[in-house]
Write a protein that holds these residues in place. Structure first.
Motif, PDB file in Angstrom:
ATOM      1  N   TYR A   1     -86.360  29.052  66.676  1.00  0.00           N
ATOM      2  CA  TYR A   1     -85.065  28.712  67.438  1.00  0.00           C
ATOM      3  C   TYR A   1     -85.165  29.241  68.883  1.00  0.00           C
ATOM      4  O   TYR A   1     -85.966  30.216  69.225  1.00  0.00           O
ATOM      5  N   ASP A   2     -84.257  28.743  69.663  1.00  0.00           N
ATOM      6  CA  ASP A   2     -83.528  29.364  70.769  1.00  0.00           C
ATOM      7  C   ASP A   2     -82.341  29.385  70.807  1.00  0.00           C
ATOM      8  O   ASP A   2     -81.585  29.039  69.893  1.00  0.00           O
ATOM      9  N   ILE A   3     -81.731  30.011  71.892  1.00  0.00           N
ATOM     10  CA  ILE A   3     -80.190  30.305  71.983  1.00  0.00           C
ATOM     11  C   ILE A   3     -79.496  29.727  72.917  1.00  0.00           C
ATOM     12  O   ILE A   3     -80.187  29.443  74.096  1.00  0.00           O
ATOM     13  N   GLU A   4     -78.431  29.200  72.463  1.00  0.00           N
ATOM     14  CA  GLU A   4     -77.429  28.179  73.157  1.00  0.00           C
ATOM     15  C   GLU A   4     -77.178  29.135  74.524  1.00  0.00           C
ATOM     16  O   GLU A   4     -76.856  30.161  74.492  1.00  0.00           O
ATOM     17  N   GLY A   5     -77.319  28.134  75.664  1.00  0.00           N
ATOM     18  CA  GLY A   5     -76.900  28.745  77.066  1.00  0.00           C
ATOM     19  C   GLY A   5     -77.969  29.433  77.586  1.00  0.00           C
ATOM     20  O   GLY A   5     -78.046  29.790  78.679  1.00  0.00           O
ATOM     21  N   PHE A   6     -79.201  30.054  76.862  1.00  0.00           N
ATOM     22  CA  PHE A   6     -80.116  30.798  77.661  1.00  0.00           C
ATOM     23  C   PHE A   6     -81.376  30.004  78.097  1.00  0.00           C
ATOM     24  O   PHE A   6     -82.261  29.909  77.339  1.00  0.00           O
ATOM     25  N   VAL A   7     -81.077  29.036  79.107  1.00  0.00           N
ATOM     26  CA  VAL A   7     -82.333  28.192  79.534  1.00  0.00           C
ATOM     27  C   VAL A   7     -82.248  28.496  81.014  1.00  0.00           C
ATOM     28  O   VAL A   7     -81.250  28.905  81.797  1.00  0.00           O
ATOM     29  N   ASN A   8     -83.502  28.048  81.600  1.00  0.00           N
ATOM     30  CA  ASN A   8     -83.476  28.273  83.144  1.00  0.00           C
ATOM     31  C   ASN A   8     -83.097  27.055  83.820  1.00  0.00           C
ATOM     32  O   ASN A   8     -82.622  26.013  83.231  1.00  0.00           O
ATOM     33  N   GLY A   9     -83.529  27.156  85.131  1.00  0.00           N
ATOM     34  CA  GLY A   9     -82.953  25.768  85.758  1.00  0.00           C
ATOM     35  C   GLY A   9     -83.460  24.574  85.479  1.00  0.00           C
ATOM     36  O   GLY A   9     -82.795  23.513  85.677  1.00  0.00           O
ATOM     37  N   SER A  10     -84.862  24.607  84.675  1.00  0.00           N
ATOM     38  CA  SER A  10     -85.484  23.486  84.164  1.00  0.00           C
ATOM     39  C   SER A  10     -85.017  22.880  82.883  1.00  0.00           C
ATOM     40  O   SER A  10     -85.537  21.925  82.413  1.00  0.00           O
ATOM     41  N   GLY A  11     -84.208  23.693  82.213  1.00  0.00           N
ATOM     42  CA  GLY A  11     -83.738  23.514  81.050  1.00  0.00           C
ATOM     43  C   GLY A  11     -84.382  24.148  79.956  1.00  0.00           C
ATOM     44  O   GLY A  11     -84.225  23.850  78.692  1.00  0.00           O
ATOM     45  N   ASP A  12     -85.620  24.549  80.207  1.00  0.00           N
ATOM     46  CA  ASP A  12     -86.542  25.209  79.087  1.00  0.00           C
ATOM     47  C   ASP A  12     -85.812  26.645  78.627  1.00  0.00           C
ATOM     48  O   ASP A  12     -85.273  27.492  79.520  1.00  0.00           O
ATOM     49  N   PRO A  13     -85.971  27.025  77.505  1.00  0.00           N
ATOM     50  CA  PRO A  13     -85.470  28.221  76.816  1.00  0.00           C
ATOM     51  C   PRO A  13     -86.023  29.287  77.391  1.00  0.00           C
ATOM     52  O   PRO A  13     -87.540  29.373  77.537  1.00  0.00           O
ATOM     53  N   VAL A  14     -85.349  30.587  77.721  1.00  0.00           N
ATOM     54  CA  VAL A  14     -86.060  31.711  78.067  1.00  0.00           C
ATOM     55  C   VAL A  14     -85.802  32.715  77.123  1.00  0.00           C
ATOM     56  O   VAL A  14     -86.281  34.003  77.319  1.00  0.00           O
ATOM     57  N   LEU A  15     -85.310  32.514  75.833  1.00  0.00           N
ATOM     58  CA  LEU A  15     -85.037  33.498  74.942  1.00  0.00           C
ATOM     59  C   LEU A  15     -85.444  32.543  73.351  1.00  0.00           C
ATOM     60  O   LEU A  15     -84.674  31.758  73.137  1.00  0.00           O
ATOM     61  N   THR A  16     -86.494  32.939  72.654  1.00  0.00           N
ATOM     62  CA  THR A  16     -86.955  32.244  71.476  1.00  0.00           C
ATOM     63  C   THR A  16     -87.115  33.240  70.418  1.00  0.00           C
ATOM     64  O   THR A  16     -87.222  34.524  70.683  1.00  0.00           O
ATOM     65  N   ILE A  17     -86.868  32.729  69.187  1.00  0.00           N
ATOM     66  CA  ILE A  17     -86.989  33.578  68.079  1.00  0.00           C
ATOM     67  C   ILE A  17     -87.853  32.822  67.010  1.00  0.00           C
ATOM     68  O   ILE A  17     -87.642  31.875  66.617  1.00  0.00           O
ATOM     69  N   ARG A  18     -88.780  33.606  66.422  1.00  0.00           N
ATOM     70  CA  ARG A  18     -89.738  33.140  65.244  1.00  0.00           C
ATOM     71  C   ARG A  18     -89.397  34.048  64.029  1.00  0.00           C
ATOM     72  O   ARG A  18     -89.449  35.215  64.135  1.00  0.00           O
ATOM     73  N   PHE A  19     -88.953  33.283  62.977  1.00  0.00           N
ATOM     74  CA  PHE A  19     -88.389  33.872  61.946  1.00  0.00           C
ATOM     75  C   PHE A  19     -89.393  33.783  60.569  1.00  0.00           C
ATOM     76  O   PHE A  19     -90.054  32.735  60.320  1.00  0.00           O
ATOM     77  N   TYR A  20     -89.838  34.876  60.131  1.00  0.00           N
ATOM     78  CA  TYR A  20     -90.550  35.121  58.749  1.00  0.00           C
ATOM     79  C   TYR A  20     -89.724  35.589  57.669  1.00  0.00           C
ATOM     80  O   TYR A  20     -89.039  36.639  57.889  1.00  0.00           O
ATOM     81  N   ASP A  21     -89.675  35.021  56.396  1.00  0.00           N
ATOM     82  CA  ASP A  21     -88.729  35.429  55.382  1.00  0.00           C
ATOM     83  C   ASP A  21     -89.231  36.519  54.534  1.00  0.00           C
ATOM     84  O   ASP A  21     -88.616  36.967  53.470  1.00  0.00           O
TER      85      ASP A  21
END
Length: 883
Positions: free
Chosen positions: A132-152
């Motif tokens: 996942y990435d988080i809504e609104g947390f992107v840089n000027g190029s639109g790339d996410p700056v905060l991502t989450i990798r989930f293990y169940d």
């Protein structure tokens, strides 16, 4: 237990012929008295911690006890790893353990900086279950700056290879063997952004986790009464749930380590130690839908390996308004739901030689009459919120005073379910009769704890079943009723309004809720000057020293600026470079000490143009002076002019009185502003005429804005006629746009007749487009050909070309007999039913048109179809048909 077994064998031999089954049953009965775990609500055991669906702190270190989540909850997790790499340590990664065991997944949102943000799914890049990435947390190029990798946390899950690769050259490495099998965790990776993180600091994420996948024996076809594919030793077949009874069963079974099989969380019982029959009932009760469409009971709970089992089990029991049960050594649960009584206890079933203890009403110290509590509100960002208190005035009066206590349901996140639970616990406490009753063996062996019976006209729950060494059975009863669980009349839970995201004043880059409006400032000598009024929410931040307001005339580019040095006022008014009659745009920013990042508010627009720079105050005073002077003039006229006028009129003769005019005028002007009152009185007398006339003229003008009122009243008498008339004209004019109202009333009598008319006219002129209308009301006595006439005429026209429409009501004499008639002057006379374009009757161009005619007798000479194909001559008796 050897002594109990010997006694049981002896009793069985004496009573049941040495039956092994009877010996076993009696031995079990003698070894313990089975009972329900019913605790007093007013004497709850002191808990070591609050049990809830929220784990609200980041945990650090290796001495954190293992924990997991039953249901759905919010957690910050336990941070177990941190790495940073790249130029200037631009990249960072953290690992947070969320729960032990195989969990279901993340809810599609997180909380960051006190705000709820959506999770946006991304393609997986390695062995993670979801990315996942988080809504609104992107840089000027639109790339996410905060991502989450989930293990169940499933068995056999693989390592996060990216974390292994990026930390390979670091001192703190994520090992390739760090698979965290059986542990649910996330890898949070972020790229530093001064714009997103610089002023707010390192982000702390709060995850909303769907917790353990749990075993449900109802869905296991290998269990008596079950049906489905779930299997106790195959976790991949389990499913996530919020059912409190399923939670309690899985806690009793325990969460076990993958390799050693050691119980990490829970009691570690086997299915053979569980009373599955009671669990089946409880699970079904919890899943039953209520009238509002929601399940009867649901809950979620974080637990750890250090928790007291009794306390954890009690949380699940409270979540279904039930009680724990130990029946013949088997652990079970009784849900909060009505039952059908299994037997009726009669006097014949009660031995008279054994004592019984009955307390139909508990002491006042054991009862309360005001119950409050809290639940965990998802809408309030998973914070505790108060339930509606439960109290009954009749109970308070019966107890003699208010007895209040509280019960929290922090393991419940649905307000309606929590409110229902609070009402049930209140009713259970008020219906608190107790009884210890000896019963016969026949009755005692036919019932068991947890069942309902009836006795003395009431319903009772068997909360304890006892047997002594002589197999004398005693029942401990608690008063109950199906009405306890009736949800009729129970109000829905509280509606919680989500809080607004908190704002740290020291992080404000501009003022909040900025707006601009127009106003006027009263200056010296009566001048009103246009102004702009800026408003904002006063900031609670002493480092903000000024608010700078930037403004411009709408549609222009020239910028003006003014500033307020007291931001806590929340408003500022300026006349600097503000002109009249203009719409303005405005925005604002702040000045801070020490200096920091600042931004402008969005442009705001005034709702209306600024006012005109006027002399309203002076004109108001002038108006007051003029009115006062007018009153003085009227008084002087009464005292001086009126007697003098009477004298002059008396002195006039028909030969010498030819006329007199009196005129008064009050005028005030300043520049092009004009206020004027003119009054003219005229009298005239001659040998054949007498006339009196009053003309009043009021005017106020400012530039191209004019308002006028003209009234003229005239009475005149001649040798052969009398006339009385009144004419009023009202004008309102702005920039050559004119609106006019004319009213004229006339009464006249002469030797030939009498006439009374009333004419009203309106006109409007807008940029040369002219519209006018006249309405005339006229009463005439004895005009030509009639005895009396009343008429109403409407006239409208353009460029002096008029069209008249109206009607007449007349009385006339014909052959010595007076008759009446009504005439209509119109090009078209019609009757409408109100439906669009539907006219049942129309008279036009000499023709009468009827939509439908219902006529009794027709007297006619000629009947002819509209299309001319058929003609009937009634006079000559012929019928013609034309092809």
């Amino acid at each position: 237990m050897a002594i109990f077994t010997s006694i049981a064998t002896a009793i069985a031999g004496a009573l049941f012929g040495g039956s092994a089954l009877a010996a076993s049953l009696i031995g079990g009965a003698l070894a313990f008295g089975a009972k329900l775990a019913i605790g007093k609500l007013t004497q709850q055991k002191q808990q070591k911690r609050k049990y809830t669906a929220v784990q609200g702190e980041i945990q650090f270190g290796g001495d954190v006890p293992v924990g997991t989540l039953y249901g759905v909850g919010k957690t910050k997790g336990q941070r177990t790893f941190y790495a940073k790499w790249g130029s200037g340590n631009k990249w960072n990664a953290e690992v947070f353990v969320l729960a032990n065991g195989w969990c279901d997944g993340l809810e599609p949102y997180v909380y960051i900086y006190g705000e709820k943000k959506a999770l946006v799914s991304r393609p997986v890049i390695g062995n993670e279950v979801a990315n996942y990435d988080i809504e609104g947390f992107v840089n000027g190029s639109g790339d996410p700056v905060l991502t989450i990798r989930f293990y169940d946390g499933r068995p056999g899950q693989l390592v996060d290879q990216k974390l292994v690769d990026v930390s390979a050259a670091l001192g703190n490495k994520w090992k390739s063997t760090s698979v965290n099998a059986g542990i649910c965790y996330v890898v949070v990776e972020r790229i530093y952004s001064d714009k997103l993180f610089g002023s707010k600091g390192r982000p702390e994420l709060e995850f909303v986790l769907r917790g353990l996948r749990e075993y449900d024996p109802r869905k296991d076809s290998t269990v008596a009464g079950g049906s489905g594919t779930q299997r106790l030793n195959t976790p991949s077949t389990w499913a996530h749930t919020k059912n409190p009874a399923v939670h309690r069963l899985n806690y009793q079974l325990g969460l076990r380590a993958l390799v050693s099989g050691r119980t990490l969380i829970g009691e570690g019982k086997s299915l053979g130690q569980i009373d599955l029959a009671t669990y089946f009932v409880a699970m079904n009760v919890c899943d039953t839908l209520r009238a509002n469409g929601k399940k009867t009971y649901e809950c979620s709970l974080f637990v750890s390996g250090d928790d007291d089992h009794t306390e954890v089990l009690k949380q699940f029991e409270d979540a279904m308004a039930g009680y724990g049960l130990n029946r013949r050594g088997l652990s079970g649960v009784i849900p909060g739901a009505p039952q059908i009584p299994v037997k009726d206890l009669t006097p014949a079933d009660i031995p008279i030689d054994r004592a019984k203890d009955v307390q139909f009403r508990p002491s006042a110290f054991e009862r309360f009459n005001h119950l409050s509590g809290q639940f965990t509100s998802i809408e309030s960002m998973w914070n505790p919120e108060s339930l509606k208190p439960v109290y009954v005035n009749a109970d308070i009066a019966a107890d003699g005073r208010n007895r209040q206590t509280s019960i929290d349901f922090l393991q419940v996140t649905d307000p309606d379910i929590a409110q229902y639970l609070l009402n049930i616990r209140y009713r259970q406490n008020r219906m608190g009769g107790k009884a210890t009753v000896p019963v016969s063996r026949r009755f005692g062996l036919a019932v068991q704890e947890g069942e309902w019976i009836t006795w003395r006209g009431k319903t009772w729950l068997i909360s304890e079943w006892r047997a002594d060494e002589r197999l004398r059975i005693t029942l401990v009863l608690s008063e109950t009723s199906a009405e306890i669980y009736d949800d009729d009349g129970i109000e829905p839970g509280p509606i919680v309004v989500p809080p607004t995201p908190p704002i740290n004043p020291s992080l404000l880059s501009t003022v909040q809720n900025f707006n601009v409006a127009v106003g006027m400032i009263n200056g010296a000598q009566g001048y009103d000057t246009p102004a702009l009024l800026f408003t904002w929410t006063p900031p609670d931040d002493p480092t903000i020293t000024a608010v700078r307001c930037v403004y411009r005339i709408e549609g222009t580019t020239e910028i003006f600026e003014d500033q307020c040095t007291s931001p806590e006022d929340g408003s500022f008014r300026t006349t600097k470079n503000v002109v009249s009659g203009k719409v303005y745009n405005a925005r604002a920013t702040i000045t801070t000490v020490p200096d920091r990042l600042r931004t402008f508010t969005p442009w705001m627009t005034t709702a209306q143009p600024t006012g005109l720079q006027t002399l309203l105050t002076g004109l108001q005073q002038l108006q007051d002076d003029a009115l006062n002077r007018f009153k003085e003039l009227q008084q002087e006229m009464d005292e001086f002019f009126r007697p003098r006028l009477v004298e002059l009129l008396d002195a006039f003769s028909l030969e010498g009185a030819v006329g007199q005019i009196e005129r008064q005028q009050i005028v005030a002007t300043i520049g092009d502003a004009l206020a004027q009152i003119t009054e003219e009185r005229r009298v005239r007398v001659s040998e054949n005429e007498a006339m009196a006339q009053l003309l009043t003229y009021l005017q106020a003008s400012l530039g191209t804005t004019n308002a006028r009122l003209i009234t003229e009243e005239t009475v005149r008498a001649t040798t052969d006629s009398a006339l009385a008339s009144s004419i009023t004209t009202l004008d309102a004019e702005v920039d050559s746009n004119l609106a006019r109202l004319i009213a004229e009333e006339t009464a006249r009598a002469d030797g030939d007749g009498a006439l009374a008319t009333s004419i009203s006219g309106v006109s409007a002129d807008f940029n040369g487009r002219f519209a006018q209308g006249l309405v005339k009301f006229e009463a005439v006595a004895a005009p030509t050909g009639v005895d009396a006439r009343f008429s109403v005429l409407l006239r409208a026209g353009t460029n002096q070309s008029f069209k008249v429409s109206g009607f007449y009501v007349e009385l006339y004499t014909e052959g010595g007999v007076q008759k009446s008639r009504m005439a209509v002057q119109a090009d078209q006379f019609l009757v409408t039913s109100g439906n669009s374009r539907h006219y049942p009757l129309v008279f036009e161009n000499g023709e009468l048109k009827l939509a439908v005619a219902n006529i009794g007798t027709v007297n006619a000479g000629l009947l002819q179809s509209l299309n001319g194909k058929m003609k009937i001559d009634l006079n000559n008796g012929t019928i013609e048909i034309f092809s």
